[in-house]
Design an enzyme around this catalytic site. Sequence first.
Site, PDB file in Angstrom:
ATOM      1  N   GLY A   6     -14.394  -5.149   8.127  1.00 21.40           N
ATOM      2  CA  GLY A   6     -13.113  -5.767   8.442  1.00 21.40           C
ATOM      3  C   GLY A   6     -13.019  -6.194   9.900  1.00 21.40           C
ATOM      4  O   GLY A   6     -13.852  -5.820  10.740  1.00 21.40           O
ATOM      5  N   TYR A  58      -6.435  -2.462   2.051  1.00 23.35           N
ATOM      6  CA  TYR A  58      -6.254  -3.592   1.132  1.00 23.35           C
ATOM      7  C   TYR A  58      -5.373  -4.589   1.871  1.00 23.35           C
ATOM      8  O   TYR A  58      -4.217  -4.286   2.194  1.00 23.35           O
ATOM      9  CB  TYR A  58      -5.583  -3.119  -0.153  1.00 23.35           C
ATOM     10  N   ASP A  99       3.470  -5.151  10.373  1.00 23.11           N
ATOM     11  CA  ASP A  99       4.845  -5.647  10.527  1.00 23.11           C
ATOM     12  C   ASP A  99       5.480  -5.972   9.183  1.00 23.11           C
ATOM     13  O   ASP A  99       6.695  -6.141   9.096  1.00 23.11           O
ATOM     14  CB  ASP A  99       4.878  -6.896  11.420  1.00 23.11           C
ATOM     15  N   TYR A 122       2.495  -5.582  -0.895  1.00 19.80           N
ATOM     16  CA  TYR A 122       1.643  -5.201   0.236  1.00 19.80           C
ATOM     17  C   TYR A 122       2.442  -4.420   1.273  1.00 19.80           C
ATOM     18  O   TYR A 122       2.014  -3.354   1.727  1.00 19.80           O
ATOM     19  CB  TYR A 122       1.040  -6.456   0.872  1.00 19.80           C
ATOM     20  N   LYS A 126       1.914  -0.504   2.488  1.00 11.80           N
ATOM     21  CA  LYS A 126       1.656  -0.090   3.873  1.00 11.80           C
ATOM     22  C   LYS A 126       2.689   0.932   4.351  1.00 11.80           C
ATOM     23  O   LYS A 126       2.338   1.893   5.049  1.00 11.80           O
ATOM     24  CB  LYS A 126       1.650  -1.310   4.802  1.00 11.80           C
TER      25      LYS A 126
END
Length: 293
Positions: A6, A58, A99, A122, A126
């Site tokens: 990543g 992810y 964010d 998503y 998170k």
Amino acid sequence: MSGRSGQLARCLMEKAALRGDIELIAIGRPELDLMRTETLLPVLEEVRPEMVISAAAYTAVDKAESEPTEAFAINCDGAGALAAAAERVGASVVHISSDYVFAGDKTKPYAEGDPASPLSAYGLSKYAGELAVSAANPKSVILRTAWAHSPYGGNFIRTMLNLATTKKTVNVVGDRYGSPTSMLDVAEAILHIAGRIDERNYGLYHLTCRGSTSWAGLARHVFAASRAVDGPWADVAEISGDDYKAAAQRPVASPLVSALFERRFSWAMPSWQQSATEVAQRIASEMVLLKAH
């Protein structure tokens, strides 16, 4: 560190190599797999790290709308299990969040005390990951960052420069705002706090480059920076975020303020302009070199 390929993982490896005073061990799948939580503790027991950087995640924002189970398995369950494994071996954990835990309906930059209100699967994954990590390991530092870019992998800056090789004008959303952040800067900040994490500074922090702009504003800056080194550039035509058809709903305005992190750890983040210029010119120079050959 969880992850090898990543953006943040590769930036951490670059910066750690330049420093030379930190042994950074990057471990990814299949040896360490957040979807297979039984792999986590054996790896950490063998390595015995002082600090675990939870860099694997992810990150397919739109795909998460149709794959919420996978997003939560990695971003929440996997992250929490990694934090728990770190706690078992006596290690602190630095976990990366986003964010996207915010709705983006605030008129000022978000601070750590503002309530989370994710709009997407998503974002929900998170935020759930933040809660899981803090519950699993009291020696945790959670860092929310935003609009990630770097010289590595796929990201907005690389996408813009690739588009500029075939288009004279690029349509870019002009009414969505945030804090573009180089993962090179986040990597440096994480390496800076290694060895400085203790009971005085565990907790949640925002960590982004200073200032904010729109996606269109970032694109214009990127093209100007690229043009300065004879790289690809294009004109920018602003469109509305409502015209950008995507599966996941994005925050309208989600700039973050990093004052708490900077104060606690005696660290100053650069401006988004400075960092975006560096990343854009590195990518553009590579493109120019490849074209020449």
